[in-house]
Write an enzyme that holds these catalytic residues in place. Structure first.
Site, mmCIF file in Angstrom:
data_model
loop_
_atom_site.group_PDB
_atom_site.id
_atom_site.type_symbol
_atom_site.label_atom_id
_atom_site.label_comp_id
_atom_site.label_asym_id
_atom_site.label_seq_id
_atom_site.Cartn_x
_atom_site.Cartn_y
_atom_site.Cartn_z
ATOM 1 N N ASP A 23 0.832 -1.202 0.000
ATOM 2 C CA ASP A 23 0.000 0.000 0.000
ATOM 3 C C ASP A 23 0.868 1.255 0.000
ATOM 4 O OD1 ASP A 23 -2.446 -1.511 0.244
ATOM 5 O OD2 ASP A 23 -1.915 -1.853 2.336
ATOM 6 N N GLU A 275 0.893 -6.209 -4.897
ATOM 7 C CA GLU A 275 0.587 -5.340 -6.028
ATOM 8 C C GLU A 275 1.800 -4.571 -6.524
ATOM 9 O OE1 GLU A 275 -2.287 -1.492 -6.971
ATOM 10 O OE2 GLU A 275 -3.082 -3.187 -5.869
#
Length: 379
Positions: A23, A275
């Site tokens: 994140d 990610e």
């Protein structure tokens, strides 16, 4: 209405670190790129300062400016200020209540930056808006993605040129000799490992010990290194190395984002996660394996299979089958040691495919440009 302070940034990005570094990694890359490429006066709020500091060692104090970005601790209670012109709420983190209430006096362009997915519904939801149920505020959902009609991936201007220039000017052997202590095998398969707790890691390591071709495994400190130590039954302090048969393991210190990019660029195979490192592996144009973030009831396999369907479209059937079987085993559905030989045989084709995939992605709109153009159009 009170005048805005002169120091108020034009853009603010809010980030809560749910788990690990992804994140904060995405938000820090995005903030840097906006500042560097569009001259944006951007402030990044992060609730986990330790995670940010690992990625950006210059984040030594609250309020420091690094690479044109003001870095702030997201604390509770939140130091309410008037909102910026553009507010990015990363990954549905929910803005502080006081900040939202202050925003009604001067409504910003409010963006919810969603998680990256290859699922088919993403393009249809990209840039959809939702009004606040009580306040005169509108939130727009921006979806990163891999296809036309999505927001794309973060691709900093000149990144691929920097990659190619580094690989032309610095041989992999010289790069490895800059930190390896043990003997360097020129014919070794060089692999990086940055994952959660891959289900088939132990089986794969033991397979590599018996391989005909030597394997050099580079493991940055963290969760993956702990799992490697457990699998091999030995301690491997940062900076140390271990030889087990054909397997040579080197533990590396945690690096900043630019250093991690260089690691990906120099390896034959990158085992990545989440990610941020997943996206960076694609810009490395090398074969990679994705350790996807696990979700309840194996919901993450829908996301994994959606990407596999997209990524394998240009591969020969044998290579596509080998890649799919190994990726699924790496995430807990199958035996990595069993599927490794077919995957290893497919690596030359996967190398060429990774280069083509990267080149195609680079022709599409990237996330930094998507956000800038969206805001510029509304302004």
């Amino acid at each position: 209405m009170k005048p805005m302070p002169a120091v108020q940034p034009g853009w603010e990005i809010f980030c809560r670190v749910v788990d690990n570094y992804g994140d904060a990694g995405v938000c820090w890359r995005l903030a840097r790129a906006l500042a560097a490429e569009y001259g944006v006066n951007v402030r990044l709020w992060v609730d986990d300062w330790k995670a940010l500091f690992k990625l950006c060692p210059l984040a030594t104090r609250d309020g420091v400016r690094v690479a044109g970005v003001e870095l702030r601790r997201w604390t509770d209670p939140f130091p309410v200020e008037g909102p910026a012109d553009v507010v990015i709420e990363a990954f549905g983190c929910n803005l502080p209540e006081g900040y939202v209430m202050a925003a009604k006096e001067r409504p910003p362009i409010w963006i919810n930056l969603e998680y990256l997915s290859a699922e088919g519904w993403v393009a249809g939801c990209h840039k959809l808006s939702s009004p606040h149920p009580e306040l005169p505020l509108v939130k727009t959902f921006i979806f990163p993605g891999f296809t036309e009609g999505t927001g794309g991936l973060i691709l900093e201007r000149g990144l691929l040129d920097r990659r190619d220039r580094l690989l032309r000017t610095q041989s992999r052997a010289d790069w490895l000799r800059s930190f390896l202590k043990g003997p360097l095998r020129e014919d070794a398969l060089v692999v990086s490992l940055f994952g959660y707790e891959p289900f088939g890691l132990a089986e794969l390591l033991h397979r590599w010990e018996k391989e005909g071709r030597p394997v050099l495994l580079l493991v940055p400190e963290g969760r993956s290194l702990a799992k490697v130590e457990a699998a091999l039954g030995a301690n491997l302090p940062v900076g140390e190395e271990m030889q087990r048969g054909a397997l040579h393991v080197a533990s590396l210190p945690f690096t900043d984002q630019d250093g991690y990019d260089a690691l990906l660029w120099h390896c034959d195979l990158n085992l990545v996660r989440g990610e941020d490192s997943f996206a960076r592996a694609q810009w490395a144009a090398r074969p990679f394996v994705w350790n996807i973030y696990p979700q309840k009831d194996d919901a993450h396999f829908v996301k994994l299979d959606a990407f596999l369907a997209l990524y394998c479209a240009g591969l020969q059937e044998a290579a596509a089958d080998a890649l799919t079987a190994f990726w699924r085993a790496w995430n807990g559905r199958g035996d990595t040691a069993k599927y490794w030989p077919a995957f290893a045989r497919a690596l030359p084709e996967l190398e060429s495919h990774a280069q083509s995939w990267c080149a195609t992605l680079a022709t599409r709109e990237n996330l930094v440009t998507t956000l800038w153009q969206f805001v510029d159009k509304l302004g």
